[in-house]
Every structure is written in structure tokens, then in C-alpha cells.
Design a protein around this motif. Sequence first.
Motif, short mmCIF file in Angstrom:
data_model
loop_
_atom_site.label_atom_id
_atom_site.label_comp_id
_atom_site.label_asym_id
_atom_site.label_seq_id
_atom_site.Cartn_x
_atom_site.Cartn_y
_atom_site.Cartn_z
N VAL A 264 -8.23 18.79 -7.90
CA VAL A 264 -9.20 17.71 -8.09
C VAL A 264 -10.30 17.77 -7.04
O VAL A 264 -11.31 17.07 -7.16
N ASP A 265 -10.15 18.59 -6.01
CA ASP A 265 -11.16 18.66 -4.95
C ASP A 265 -12.54 19.05 -5.48
O ASP A 265 -13.53 18.37 -5.18
N PRO A 266 -12.67 20.14 -6.25
CA PRO A 266 -14.00 20.45 -6.78
C PRO A 266 -14.53 19.39 -7.73
O PRO A 266 -15.75 19.17 -7.80
N MET A 267 -13.64 18.71 -8.45
CA MET A 267 -14.09 17.67 -9.35
C MET A 267 -14.77 16.53 -8.59
O MET A 267 -15.71 15.90 -9.08
N ALA A 268 -14.33 16.28 -7.37
CA ALA A 268 -14.96 15.24 -6.55
C ALA A 268 -16.43 15.58 -6.30
O ALA A 268 -17.30 14.70 -6.36
N THR A 269 -16.71 16.84 -6.03
CA THR A 269 -18.10 17.27 -5.85
C THR A 269 -18.87 17.18 -7.16
O THR A 269 -19.99 16.66 -7.22
N ILE A 270 -18.28 17.69 -8.23
CA ILE A 270 -18.96 17.74 -9.53
C ILE A 270 -19.37 16.34 -9.99
O ILE A 270 -20.48 16.14 -10.48
N LEU A 271 -18.49 15.39 -9.82
CA LEU A 271 -18.78 14.04 -10.29
C LEU A 271 -19.88 13.36 -9.49
O LEU A 271 -20.46 12.36 -9.93
N ARG A 272 -20.21 13.89 -8.33
CA ARG A 272 -21.30 13.36 -7.53
C ARG A 272 -22.65 13.93 -7.94
O ARG A 272 -23.70 13.36 -7.59
N ASN A 273 -22.67 15.08 -8.64
CA ASN A 273 -23.98 15.68 -8.94
C ASN A 273 -24.15 16.15 -10.39
O ASN A 273 -25.18 16.73 -10.73
N THR A 274 -23.16 15.89 -11.24
CA THR A 274 -23.21 16.35 -12.63
C THR A 274 -22.84 15.21 -13.56
O THR A 274 -21.86 14.50 -13.31
N ASP A 275 -23.60 15.06 -14.62
CA ASP A 275 -23.35 14.01 -15.60
C ASP A 275 -21.95 14.18 -16.20
O ASP A 275 -21.63 15.25 -16.72
N PRO A 276 -21.09 13.16 -16.16
CA PRO A 276 -19.75 13.28 -16.75
C PRO A 276 -19.78 13.65 -18.23
O PRO A 276 -18.79 14.20 -18.74
N LYS A 277 -20.89 13.40 -18.91
CA LYS A 277 -21.00 13.79 -20.31
C LYS A 277 -21.17 15.29 -20.48
O LYS A 277 -21.15 15.79 -21.61
N HIS A 278 -21.35 16.00 -19.39
CA HIS A 278 -21.50 17.46 -19.43
C HIS A 278 -20.29 18.18 -18.82
O HIS A 278 -20.38 19.36 -18.50
N ILE A 279 -19.17 17.48 -18.68
CA ILE A 279 -17.94 18.07 -18.14
C ILE A 279 -16.89 18.05 -19.24
O ILE A 279 -16.65 17.01 -19.86
N LEU A 280 -16.24 19.19 -19.47
CA LEU A 280 -15.26 19.30 -20.54
C LEU A 280 -13.95 19.89 -20.03
O LEU A 280 -13.97 20.82 -19.21
N TYR A 281 -12.88 19.37 -20.55
CA TYR A 281 -11.56 19.91 -20.21
C TYR A 281 -11.36 21.25 -20.91
O TYR A 281 -11.75 21.44 -22.07
N SER A 282 -10.75 22.20 -20.21
CA SER A 282 -10.33 23.48 -20.79
C SER A 282 -9.19 24.02 -19.95
O SER A 282 -9.01 23.62 -18.79
N VAL A 283 -8.44 24.97 -20.50
CA VAL A 283 -7.26 25.51 -19.82
C VAL A 283 -7.44 26.96 -19.39
O VAL A 283 -7.06 27.35 -18.30
N ASP A 284 -8.02 27.80 -20.23
CA ASP A 284 -8.07 29.25 -20.05
C ASP A 284 -6.76 29.90 -20.46
O ASP A 284 -6.27 30.85 -19.86
N TYR A 285 -6.16 29.35 -21.51
CA TYR A 285 -4.94 29.91 -22.09
C TYR A 285 -5.22 31.29 -22.68
O TYR A 285 -6.27 31.50 -23.26
N PRO A 286 -4.28 32.25 -22.59
CA PRO A 286 -2.96 32.17 -21.96
C PRO A 286 -2.94 32.67 -20.52
O PRO A 286 -1.88 32.89 -19.97
N PHE A 287 -4.13 32.84 -19.92
CA PHE A 287 -4.17 33.27 -18.52
C PHE A 287 -3.80 32.11 -17.60
O PHE A 287 -3.44 32.33 -16.44
N ALA A 288 -3.93 30.90 -18.08
CA ALA A 288 -3.44 29.70 -17.39
C ALA A 288 -2.55 28.93 -18.35
O ALA A 288 -2.62 29.12 -19.57
N LYS A 289 -1.72 28.06 -17.80
CA LYS A 289 -0.74 27.34 -18.61
C LYS A 289 -1.28 25.98 -19.05
O LYS A 289 -1.86 25.25 -18.25
#
Length: 332
Positions: A264-289
Amino acid sequence: MIPPLITLEEHFFSHAASTSPTISSQYSEQFKHIPSLSDKLTDLSTLRLSQMDAGRVSFQIISHAPGSLTQSECRSANDQLSSAIKDHPDRFAGFAVLPVSDPDPGASSAAELVRCVTQLGFVGALIDNHTSTGGYYDGESFFDLWKAASDLDVPVYLHPTWPTQTQLSTLYTGNYPSSATKSISASAFGWHSDVATHVLRLVASGLFDRLPNLKIVIGHMGEMIPFMLSRIQQLSVRWGKHARPFREVWDRNIWITTSGNWSVDPMATILRNTDPKHILYSVDYPFAKNEDGLEFMRELQKSGLVTQEQLELIAYRNAESLFGVKAVKRYE
């Protein structure tokens, strides 16, 4: 309660890729360290769905894993993915893979993108970050591709890909094992800095002046750009005269995903300078779980960094708006 989840950097291997010795070699470290990776990459049905359920993923936009494919191989891969989507239209949508290393890359990629969107119902494209010879897409030879994406009003996901031999030898080969070279040049660092540089090249070229409605998606918490955003904005005035400054392009034309970055550390930065409407959840499956992504979303919810409304935007509402897909609530 975690809201429904849509993921959109989720990969598969086509028949052509799964039998390619070059691609197999590129993924040697991943195959060595990620259990059942080959099975997960080649499956577009039962195993993938069970893995989605494990991470409470309601809907997945599937794309081809990185690696150069010919025009005919791209067409075959897209048809294969289309068939899987028809079998599970309530769980899957597709990004087109495009022949960006073709001798006429802009025209051939544009034609395949148009086919995939208008005939197969795909919601955009996910393409390698550079050609097989290391070329980027800020030149005129790629303008047809960008114009097609803008005209179709579908996003293009600019995804990291393997460094060329020149990049490897110049930037990443050192006094350490070859496994470290492969990792540092790829998912540990090099992939992300390379995509960041590519985005800056596209802005500097004036592409977004010519196509002000073009939509670009980048992964992995913004590929380092959010953490340099203020400095980039300050120095981008040296990049030539443009109708639209860098910050305007970032705010209007660029979307970022969380893929494979579970802090969540980078998300703290992102939410200070990027519109939340331009942030999307993703996993990178199957390289991530998927399960790791779910735990990240739980941590984000508990962190106090986002409201419930913002959490829902990131989890699924932004993806629904950007891609025209729908997340059905499946899990309690």
C-alpha cells in the motif's frame, strides 16, 4: 466487505507461444520459480476460473503474455482467445495482441485491432513495450495504430517486454549471475523503467496533441512515473512546444493499474497525485497470485487511504466505465 473485482493484466499463452523455443527461453526464470506456470498460462477455462474464484475475481480481461509474435500468430492467438470468451462471456473479455514487430507495424497492427474490436468484440489491446529490435512507438510508422485506437475509442495497454540483446549487454550485464541479469532487466526493475521512458517519449513526440482522446493504460502502480511526477512535470517544458502539457496528458489520457505490486506504500503516493478514477485493480496472473491481490485490497481497505467509494472505483467501477464490461457480484 471487498467489492467485486475486475482484473485486466491477466495473461495467457497461445498455441504458437507455448511451442516457441525463443519465448520458452525468455520465461526460463519464471518457469523455474512459479509453480504450474505453464499450465496456468495455457488454460483458458477450468483452471483459470478456479484461480479467479480463489482471489474473488468476478471478471477478467485476458491478454497475451509478452513475446514477439508474427502477424499470422497474432491473428491465431486472438481467435483462440475469442473462442474462450464465447464459452465464458460472463467471466472473460479480451485485449488484442498486435504485430508490433511487423515490417509495416502501424498499418498491420491497426488492421488487427480493428478486426478484434469490431468482429471479435475485444475491449482494447495489450502490446509489447517495444519491437523485437528495440524500437518504440513515437514515430510516424506507428501513427496508424494509435489513430485506430483513438477512433475506436478503446485503450491500449502498454506492457513491459523482454530487453533486446543490446539493452541486456549495455545496461544489465554485470558481476553477478545471469539469473540476476534476467531479473533486474525484467520484472525486478528494467521492465518498469522502460515503459516509463516510453510514455515520456509518446508525450514528447506530440502524439497526444494529434490524438487528444487516445487512452493508454500502464501497469505496476504506474511504472515508476507517479513517484517522479512532479519532477517530470517541471522539466517537461523543455520537450518542445505542445498544446497539451505533460500533466494534462497524465490526468486525462493515462490510466494505471496495481498489477503485481502488493504494497500500500506506493498507493499512498499515487492517491496524492493521480485521480482515483484513473486507478484500476489488476493482478498480473499467473505471474502473480489472485489471492495476493485480494489480500492487498483488504489491506488497502483497512489502511484509511481510500473511502469505500474510492475502493469501489479501483476495484471495478473504473474498469466498467473504461472498457464497457460488467462485474457481477459473485462472492459474499
